[in-house]
Design a protein around this motif. Structure first.
Motif, mmCIF file in Angstrom:
data_model
loop_
_atom_site.group_PDB
_atom_site.id
_atom_site.type_symbol
_atom_site.label_atom_id
_atom_site.label_comp_id
_atom_site.label_asym_id
_atom_site.label_seq_id
_atom_site.Cartn_x
_atom_site.Cartn_y
_atom_site.Cartn_z
ATOM 1 N N GLY A 53 0.933 -1.061 0.044
ATOM 2 C CA GLY A 53 0.016 -0.004 -0.060
ATOM 3 C C GLY A 53 0.877 1.489 0.163
ATOM 4 N N ASP A 54 0.691 2.211 -0.920
ATOM 5 C CA ASP A 54 1.672 3.358 -1.011
ATOM 6 C C ASP A 54 1.137 4.154 0.165
ATOM 7 N N GLN A 55 0.234 4.099 0.759
ATOM 8 C CA GLN A 55 0.054 5.165 2.061
ATOM 9 C C GLN A 55 0.856 4.291 3.355
ATOM 10 N N ASP A 56 1.584 3.199 3.314
ATOM 11 C CA ASP A 56 2.143 2.615 4.453
ATOM 12 C C ASP A 56 2.776 3.318 5.292
ATOM 13 N N ARG A 57 2.566 3.764 6.696
ATOM 14 C CA ARG A 57 3.303 4.509 7.451
ATOM 15 C C ARG A 57 4.211 3.654 8.639
ATOM 16 N N LEU A 58 4.087 2.383 8.278
ATOM 17 C CA LEU A 58 5.086 1.407 9.122
ATOM 18 C C LEU A 58 6.137 0.962 8.337
ATOM 19 N N LEU A 59 5.863 0.517 7.379
ATOM 20 C CA LEU A 59 6.984 0.075 6.406
ATOM 21 C C LEU A 59 6.860 0.781 4.887
ATOM 22 N N HIS A 60 7.864 1.528 4.624
ATOM 23 C CA HIS A 60 7.776 2.296 3.625
ATOM 24 C C HIS A 60 7.800 1.683 2.241
ATOM 25 N N VAL A 61 7.056 2.209 1.285
ATOM 26 C CA VAL A 61 6.828 1.669 -0.114
ATOM 27 C C VAL A 61 8.076 1.582 -0.838
ATOM 28 N N SER A 62 8.869 2.247 -0.602
ATOM 29 C CA SER A 62 10.392 2.396 -1.186
ATOM 30 C C SER A 62 11.087 1.070 -1.439
ATOM 31 N N ALA A 63 10.694 0.260 -0.518
ATOM 32 C CA ALA A 63 11.519 -1.104 -0.504
ATOM 33 C C ALA A 63 11.064 -2.076 -1.625
ATOM 34 N N VAL A 64 9.900 -1.691 -2.405
ATOM 35 C CA VAL A 64 9.522 -2.331 -3.494
ATOM 36 C C VAL A 64 10.596 -2.755 -4.645
ATOM 37 N N PRO A 65 11.438 -1.689 -4.855
ATOM 38 C CA PRO A 65 12.570 -2.381 -5.875
ATOM 39 C C PRO A 65 13.518 -3.056 -5.265
ATOM 40 N N VAL A 66 13.749 -3.015 -3.970
ATOM 41 C CA VAL A 66 14.777 -3.867 -3.436
ATOM 42 C C VAL A 66 14.375 -5.379 -3.568
ATOM 43 N N TRP A 67 12.981 -5.629 -3.403
ATOM 44 C CA TRP A 67 12.174 -6.992 -3.567
ATOM 45 C C TRP A 67 12.461 -7.116 -5.084
ATOM 46 N N GLN A 68 12.066 -6.250 -6.042
ATOM 47 C CA GLN A 68 12.140 -6.812 -7.306
ATOM 48 C C GLN A 68 13.532 -6.992 -7.801
ATOM 49 N N ALA A 69 14.613 -6.400 -7.286
ATOM 50 C CA ALA A 69 16.003 -6.720 -7.820
ATOM 51 C C ALA A 69 16.291 -7.967 -7.341
ATOM 52 N N GLY A 70 15.833 -8.441 -6.198
ATOM 53 C CA GLY A 70 16.377 -9.854 -5.617
ATOM 54 C C GLY A 70 15.489 -11.046 -6.331
ATOM 55 N N ILE A 71 14.195 -10.592 -6.594
ATOM 56 C CA ILE A 71 13.546 -11.969 -7.299
ATOM 57 C C ILE A 71 13.067 -11.433 -8.554
ATOM 58 N N PRO A 72 13.793 -11.705 -9.574
ATOM 59 C CA PRO A 72 13.256 -11.491 -10.916
ATOM 60 C C PRO A 72 12.035 -11.927 -11.573
ATOM 61 N N GLN A 73 11.657 -12.869 -10.931
ATOM 62 C CA GLN A 73 10.252 -13.261 -11.363
ATOM 63 C C GLN A 73 9.051 -12.730 -10.607
ATOM 64 N N LEU A 74 9.398 -11.619 -9.795
ATOM 65 C CA LEU A 74 8.269 -11.097 -8.547
ATOM 66 C C LEU A 74 7.212 -10.460 -9.604
ATOM 67 N N GLU A 75 6.003 -10.865 -9.354
ATOM 68 C CA GLU A 75 4.843 -9.939 -9.502
ATOM 69 C C GLU A 75 4.587 -9.250 -8.785
ATOM 70 N N THR A 76 4.240 -7.802 -9.093
ATOM 71 C CA THR A 76 3.939 -6.695 -7.959
ATOM 72 C C THR A 76 2.933 -5.974 -8.047
ATOM 73 N N ARG A 77 2.183 -5.675 -7.049
ATOM 74 C CA ARG A 77 1.306 -4.664 -7.075
ATOM 75 C C ARG A 77 1.428 -3.571 -6.078
ATOM 76 N N VAL A 78 1.061 -2.470 -6.231
ATOM 77 C CA VAL A 78 1.275 -1.259 -5.362
ATOM 78 C C VAL A 78 -0.352 -0.735 -5.489
ATOM 79 N N PHE A 79 -0.871 -0.672 -4.239
ATOM 80 C CA PHE A 79 -2.269 -0.254 -4.311
ATOM 81 C C PHE A 79 -2.247 1.331 -3.905
ATOM 82 N N GLN A 80 -2.947 2.059 -4.424
ATOM 83 C CA GLN A 80 -3.033 3.558 -4.382
ATOM 84 C C GLN A 80 -3.991 3.888 -3.223
ATOM 85 N N GLY A 81 -3.424 4.734 -2.218
ATOM 86 C CA GLY A 81 -4.496 5.158 -1.049
ATOM 87 C C GLY A 81 -4.783 4.188 0.005
ATOM 88 N N ILE A 82 -3.758 3.067 -0.307
ATOM 89 C CA ILE A 82 -4.097 1.739 0.982
ATOM 90 C C ILE A 82 -2.799 2.097 1.715
#
Length: 311
Positions: A259-288
């Motif tokens: 969720g792009d409004q996560d105040r506990l764990l920042h959404v900026s970590a998404v590219p870290v996971w994508q870089a580590g798992i090439p086959q990763l399917e990703t969804r970022v939810f707006q306003g969540i």
């Protein structure tokens, strides 16, 4: 004489006020426990306890033998009750298992237990073995997402897929609101008074489901009472080595939600996971916020169903 009467009245009012607060807390706890259990049963889940050797894990399960298994893992300080409104969409076609991880919910807390992610992953493996399940899909939120990834790395043969929902477990390029508080010596999970909970709760979700005030008061009191237990659990899981250097070892189909409004764990970590798992399917939810499966259970269930159907 008047002074004595006034003192007696003041004492009586104090007693009545204390009884009111005690009853208010009791009613709130009873409501939360009863309603969540009834709702889970309505969706087809039964409560069970499974002996895994060093403890008995409490869990919800729909007990659908012969169907593929899904294990749903909650986050730090949460419990199995965060999943049923999402999980109800899978009861017909899957064997759904929703455990209370060690230290949480009805499984309980013991100061002697190890609460590291490594130990929790071993317990999930022991749970599957006790249930005679060869392999399963895993989906976890926050600490549970960290755990799902750890399980997929350490137990690849038992992992059909791994879905991480706003997970911990890697380095965050940008600090979250929670991280900034923790680095300043103020962990929002460790509460001393109701105002601490009133600050914390809005951080957990951008679109929380409705809860009566009496229930929120009971949840707040439970956090206050569990402060020392949560400190022990947090210290163990927070000291677990981070995963970014091992993410490439996840070979099972994998999906990441945030969720792009996560105040506990920042959404900026998404590219870290994508870089580590090439086959990763990703969804970022707006306003969540931090718990998409609670905030938008139908939408996330549809996405997860499509993911599983496409495997």
């Amino acid at each position: 004489m008047k002074k004595t009467i006034l003192i007696a009245i003041a004492l009586l009012l104090a007693v009545l006020l204390g009884m009111y607060h005690l009853a208010y807390d009791t009613i709130g706890r009873w409501l939360y426990s009863t309603v969540t259990d009834v709702e889970a049963r309505f969706y087809g889940f039964k409560q069970q306890r499974v002996d895994i050797g060093d403890m008995q894990l409490a869990m919800y399960r729909n007990d659908n033998p012969g169907k593929p298994s899904i294990v749903m893992l909650h986050g730090f300080s949460a419990d199995k009750d965060v999943w049923p409104r999402f999980a109800k969409h899978f009861v017909d076609d899957f064997d759904v298992i929703i455990p209370d991880l060690a230290g949480h919910g009805d499984t309980g807390f013991d100061a002697k237990w190890d609460y590291s992610i490594t130990a929790q992953a071993a317990r999930v493996a022991a749970l599957l073995e006790a249930l005679n399940i060869q392999h399963a899909h895993l989906i976890g939120n926050s600490m549970g997402g960290y755990l799902a990834a750890q399980f997929a790395i350490v137990y690849p043969q038992q992992t059909l897929s791994a879905t991480m929902v706003n997970p911990a477990g890697v380095t965050f390029p940008q600090p979250s609101e929670m991280y900034l508080l923790i680095t300043a010596g103020d962990n929002p999970f460790f509460m001393h008074q109701r105002s601490d909970f009133d600050r914390f709760y809005p951080m957990t979700m951008a679109k929380p489901p409705y809860l009566p005030k009496v229930v929120l008061a009971a949840v707040a009191q439970k956090y206050i009472e569990r402060r020392e237990e949560l400190q022990t659990i947090f210290a163990d899981f927070h000291d677990t080595p981070l995963l970014e250097n091992d993410l490439h070892r996840i070979t099972a189909p994998a999906m990441l939600w945030w969720g792009d409004q996560d105040r506990l764990l920042h959404v900026s970590a998404v590219p870290v996971w994508q870089a580590g798992i090439p086959q990763l399917e990703t969804r970022v939810f707006q306003g969540i916020g931090h718990m998409p499966m609670v905030e938008i259970p139908q939408k996330t269930a549809d996405i997860y169903r499509a993911f599983l159907d496409g495997l």
